[in-house]
Scaffold this motif. Structure first.
Motif, PDB file in Angstrom:
ATOM      1  N   LEU A 145      39.592  26.836 -37.972  1.00  0.00           N
ATOM      2  CA  LEU A 145      39.504  28.125 -37.456  1.00  0.00           C
ATOM      3  C   LEU A 145      38.082  28.612 -37.792  1.00  0.00           C
ATOM      4  O   LEU A 145      37.574  29.228 -36.965  1.00  0.00           O
ATOM      5  N   ALA A 146      37.771  28.443 -39.054  1.00  0.00           N
ATOM      6  CA  ALA A 146      36.553  29.084 -39.542  1.00  0.00           C
ATOM      7  C   ALA A 146      35.266  28.460 -38.629  1.00  0.00           C
ATOM      8  O   ALA A 146      34.406  29.201 -38.224  1.00  0.00           O
ATOM      9  N   LEU A 147      35.376  27.030 -38.406  1.00  0.00           N
ATOM     10  CA  LEU A 147      34.224  26.642 -37.608  1.00  0.00           C
ATOM     11  C   LEU A 147      34.283  27.123 -36.329  1.00  0.00           C
ATOM     12  O   LEU A 147      33.234  27.260 -35.838  1.00  0.00           O
ATOM     13  N   LEU A 148      35.586  27.038 -35.738  1.00  0.00           N
ATOM     14  CA  LEU A 148      35.448  27.527 -34.302  1.00  0.00           C
ATOM     15  C   LEU A 148      35.107  29.097 -34.231  1.00  0.00           C
ATOM     16  O   LEU A 148      34.437  29.330 -33.120  1.00  0.00           O
ATOM     17  N   VAL A 149      35.188  29.718 -35.308  1.00  0.00           N
ATOM     18  CA  VAL A 149      34.697  31.179 -34.989  1.00  0.00           C
ATOM     19  C   VAL A 149      33.117  31.153 -34.944  1.00  0.00           C
ATOM     20  O   VAL A 149      32.424  31.922 -34.525  1.00  0.00           O
ATOM     21  N   VAL A 150      32.474  30.326 -36.107  1.00  0.00           N
ATOM     22  CA  VAL A 150      31.145  29.907 -36.041  1.00  0.00           C
ATOM     23  C   VAL A 150      30.625  29.599 -34.731  1.00  0.00           C
ATOM     24  O   VAL A 150      29.580  29.910 -34.004  1.00  0.00           O
ATOM     25  N   LEU A 151      31.345  28.587 -34.046  1.00  0.00           N
ATOM     26  CA  LEU A 151      30.843  28.146 -32.757  1.00  0.00           C
ATOM     27  C   LEU A 151      30.766  29.101 -31.665  1.00  0.00           C
ATOM     28  O   LEU A 151      29.867  29.349 -30.713  1.00  0.00           O
ATOM     29  N   GLU A 152      31.629  30.185 -31.824  1.00  0.00           N
ATOM     30  CA  GLU A 152      31.640  31.341 -31.089  1.00  0.00           C
ATOM     31  C   GLU A 152      30.169  32.139 -30.737  1.00  0.00           C
ATOM     32  O   GLU A 152      29.998  32.904 -29.788  1.00  0.00           O
ATOM     33  N   THR A 153      29.551  31.943 -31.973  1.00  0.00           N
ATOM     34  CA  THR A 153      28.247  32.413 -32.060  1.00  0.00           C
ATOM     35  C   THR A 153      27.195  31.816 -31.414  1.00  0.00           C
ATOM     36  O   THR A 153      26.090  32.410 -31.292  1.00  0.00           O
ATOM     37  N   LEU A 154      27.313  30.681 -31.058  1.00  0.00           N
ATOM     38  CA  LEU A 154      26.541  29.601 -30.221  1.00  0.00           C
ATOM     39  C   LEU A 154      26.340  30.013 -28.739  1.00  0.00           C
ATOM     40  O   LEU A 154      27.355  30.575 -28.242  1.00  0.00           O
ATOM     41  N   SER A 155      25.241  29.652 -27.998  1.00  0.00           N
ATOM     42  CA  SER A 155      25.126  29.885 -26.764  1.00  0.00           C
ATOM     43  C   SER A 155      26.097  28.783 -26.127  1.00  0.00           C
ATOM     44  O   SER A 155      26.322  27.773 -26.891  1.00  0.00           O
ATOM     45  N   PRO A 156      26.578  29.097 -25.029  1.00  0.00           N
ATOM     46  CA  PRO A 156      27.331  27.791 -24.467  1.00  0.00           C
ATOM     47  C   PRO A 156      26.631  26.189 -24.504  1.00  0.00           C
ATOM     48  O   PRO A 156      27.448  25.303 -24.653  1.00  0.00           O
ATOM     49  N   LEU A 157      25.359  26.316 -24.135  1.00  0.00           N
ATOM     50  CA  LEU A 157      24.861  25.058 -24.293  1.00  0.00           C
ATOM     51  C   LEU A 157      24.492  24.269 -25.588  1.00  0.00           C
ATOM     52  O   LEU A 157      24.863  23.277 -25.809  1.00  0.00           O
ATOM     53  N   GLU A 158      24.255  25.480 -26.654  1.00  0.00           N
ATOM     54  CA  GLU A 158      24.231  25.107 -28.005  1.00  0.00           C
ATOM     55  C   GLU A 158      25.381  24.304 -28.335  1.00  0.00           C
ATOM     56  O   GLU A 158      25.625  23.279 -29.212  1.00  0.00           O
ATOM     57  N   ARG A 159      26.701  25.024 -28.034  1.00  0.00           N
ATOM     58  CA  ARG A 159      27.812  24.757 -28.396  1.00  0.00           C
ATOM     59  C   ARG A 159      28.389  23.419 -28.008  1.00  0.00           C
ATOM     60  O   ARG A 159      29.030  22.494 -28.517  1.00  0.00           O
ATOM     61  N   ALA A 160      27.788  23.094 -26.742  1.00  0.00           N
ATOM     62  CA  ALA A 160      28.276  21.781 -25.852  1.00  0.00           C
ATOM     63  C   ALA A 160      27.364  20.667 -26.661  1.00  0.00           C
ATOM     64  O   ALA A 160      28.004  19.679 -27.122  1.00  0.00           O
ATOM     65  N   VAL A 161      26.186  20.798 -27.037  1.00  0.00           N
ATOM     66  CA  VAL A 161      25.246  19.937 -27.679  1.00  0.00           C
ATOM     67  C   VAL A 161      25.830  19.657 -29.125  1.00  0.00           C
ATOM     68  O   VAL A 161      26.131  18.536 -29.493  1.00  0.00           O
ATOM     69  N   PHE A 162      26.158  20.607 -29.798  1.00  0.00           N
ATOM     70  CA  PHE A 162      26.658  20.609 -31.199  1.00  0.00           C
ATOM     71  C   PHE A 162      27.980  19.655 -31.159  1.00  0.00           C
ATOM     72  O   PHE A 162      28.164  18.757 -32.004  1.00  0.00           O
ATOM     73  N   VAL A 163      28.793  19.933 -30.124  1.00  0.00           N
ATOM     74  CA  VAL A 163      30.272  19.324 -30.258  1.00  0.00           C
ATOM     75  C   VAL A 163      29.993  17.886 -29.704  1.00  0.00           C
ATOM     76  O   VAL A 163      30.615  17.029 -30.487  1.00  0.00           O
ATOM     77  N   LEU A 164      29.303  17.524 -28.732  1.00  0.00           N
ATOM     78  CA  LEU A 164      29.005  16.245 -28.362  1.00  0.00           C
ATOM     79  C   LEU A 164      28.605  15.262 -29.469  1.00  0.00           C
ATOM     80  O   LEU A 164      28.692  14.211 -29.657  1.00  0.00           O
ATOM     81  N   LYS A 165      27.201  16.051 -30.123  1.00  0.00           N
ATOM     82  CA  LYS A 165      26.509  15.127 -30.977  1.00  0.00           C
ATOM     83  C   LYS A 165      27.357  15.232 -32.635  1.00  0.00           C
ATOM     84  O   LYS A 165      27.456  14.019 -33.126  1.00  0.00           O
ATOM     85  N   GLU A 166      27.575  16.183 -33.093  1.00  0.00           N
ATOM     86  CA  GLU A 166      28.284  16.377 -34.554  1.00  0.00           C
ATOM     87  C   GLU A 166      29.494  16.030 -34.656  1.00  0.00           C
ATOM     88  O   GLU A 166      29.710  15.338 -35.838  1.00  0.00           O
ATOM     89  N   VAL A 167      30.242  16.289 -33.778  1.00  0.00           N
ATOM     90  CA  VAL A 167      31.892  15.935 -33.701  1.00  0.00           C
ATOM     91  C   VAL A 167      32.015  14.545 -33.337  1.00  0.00           C
ATOM     92  O   VAL A 167      32.992  13.729 -33.580  1.00  0.00           O
ATOM     93  N   PHE A 168      31.554  14.304 -32.027  1.00  0.00           N
ATOM     94  CA  PHE A 168      31.794  13.160 -31.253  1.00  0.00           C
ATOM     95  C   PHE A 168      31.126  12.000 -31.230  1.00  0.00           C
ATOM     96  O   PHE A 168      31.110  10.867 -30.716  1.00  0.00           O
ATOM     97  N   GLY A 169      29.618  12.158 -31.719  1.00  0.00           N
ATOM     98  CA  GLY A 169      28.726  11.146 -32.139  1.00  0.00           C
ATOM     99  C   GLY A 169      28.007  10.469 -31.135  1.00  0.00           C
ATOM    100  O   GLY A 169      27.298   9.521 -30.984  1.00  0.00           O
TER     101      GLY A 169
END
Length: 297
Positions: free
Chosen positions: A102-126
């Motif tokens: 939950l803590a990380l998801l709250v942080v992701l809320e502070t990113l722009s939609p594009l930043e969030r997409a790139v972070f999730v695809l790169k850092e979580v799913f490789g």
């Protein structure tokens, strides 16, 4: 084309992308279903099914984020993600606890939609920056820059998981016992002096409209929530997004989900979800750990 077998093989990944993008179980499930409807209509050969599926659900989620932003601006009180509730140590669900907390998801809320997409695809799913650039129809250099910016932003704000899981569970369980026993002093001993608690009621149930700061204020707020009149309250030890938490059921229905962050054997953050709309998918557990909160003050 992409057949049902291939889609089902990657359903978990697709839900994971959409959930981290949107912070909503219901919306993530909708995105997965919409992705299947789109992919099932494709009649041409798909050389990279994984990339195609990820691209589809990511872009659907980006579209949903645009409409969600306006809704969240009007939200009553703190907004928290919908929780993923599982039994403690539930195998695969716990493996990626840090990437779905939950803590990380709250942080992701502070990113722009594009930043969030790139972070999730790169850092979580490789996925590589080249693959992500193709998914988002952008240049690789631009996506790489967005990815580095998002990663730096998240690293500066994401919680640190230095405390072993067993210690976090022990502290959470002890705090729960103190809450149920109405032991305000013990509650405050287990809370860090600068603890912060967020509660999400969505304007539909009792919750604080602002974050609560400080051990005494947080302890008294939680005691007030747990000692209000309830019909057959039951408290269950669960994992909330892979971290130790609790589920309070009232008359057999989910009422409250809470999750704590622990550092140096003290609770530093508590997130409490009470908005009934966010608990619709939470199954009532049949293994209660306690009959219910004490009415002591």
């Amino acid at each position: 084309m992409i057949d049902a077998t291939t889609f089902e093989r990657h359903r978990r990944m697709l839900f994971g992308i959409a959930y981290r993008m949107l912070g909503s179980v219901a919306d993530a499930e909708d995105m997965v279903q919409d992705a299947w409807l789109r992919c099932s209509q494709v009649t041409t050969r798909v050389d990279n099914p994984v990339g195609y599926l990820a691209r589809t659900v990511t872009n659907l989620s980006l579209n949903r984020l645009t409409s969600a932003a306006a809704t969240r601006e009007q939200y009553v009180g703190p907004w928290l993600p919908e929780p993923l509730v599982t039994q403690p140590d539930a195998g695969e669900e716990v493996e990626l606890a840090e990437s779905v907390s939950l803590a990380l998801l709250v942080v992701l809320e502070t990113l722009s939609p594009l930043e969030r997409a790139v972070f999730v695809l790169k850092e979580v799913f490789g996925f590589s920056f080249r693959e992500i650039a193709g998914m988002l129809d952008r240049g690789e250099a631009s996506v790489r820059q967005v990815g580095h910016r998002a990663r730096s932003h998240v690293q500066a704000r994401r919680p640190r998981y230095d405390t072993p899981a067993e210690v976090r569970r022990q502290v959470t369980d002890e705090f729960l016992a103190a809450c149920l026993g109405g032991d305000l002093n013990r509650m405050m001993e287990l809370l860090a002096p600068d603890v912060t608690a967020w509660s999400d009621g969505g304007g539909k149930v009792k919750a604080a409209l602002r974050p609560q700061h400080g051990a005494e204020k947080v302890a008294r707020f939680l005691a007030a929530v747990l000692t209000q009149p309830m019909d057959d309250p039951r408290v269950h030890a669960v994992d909330v997004n892979g971290s130790p938490g609790l589920l309070l059921t009232v008359a057999g229905r989910p009422d409250t989900v809470a999750c704590a962050e622990v550092e140096n054997a003290r609770i530093t953050q508590i997130r409490i979800i009470r908005n009934p709309d966010k608990l619709r998918h939470v199954p009532p557990t049949s293994r209660p750990d306690a009959r219910g909160p004490s009415n002591q003050s």
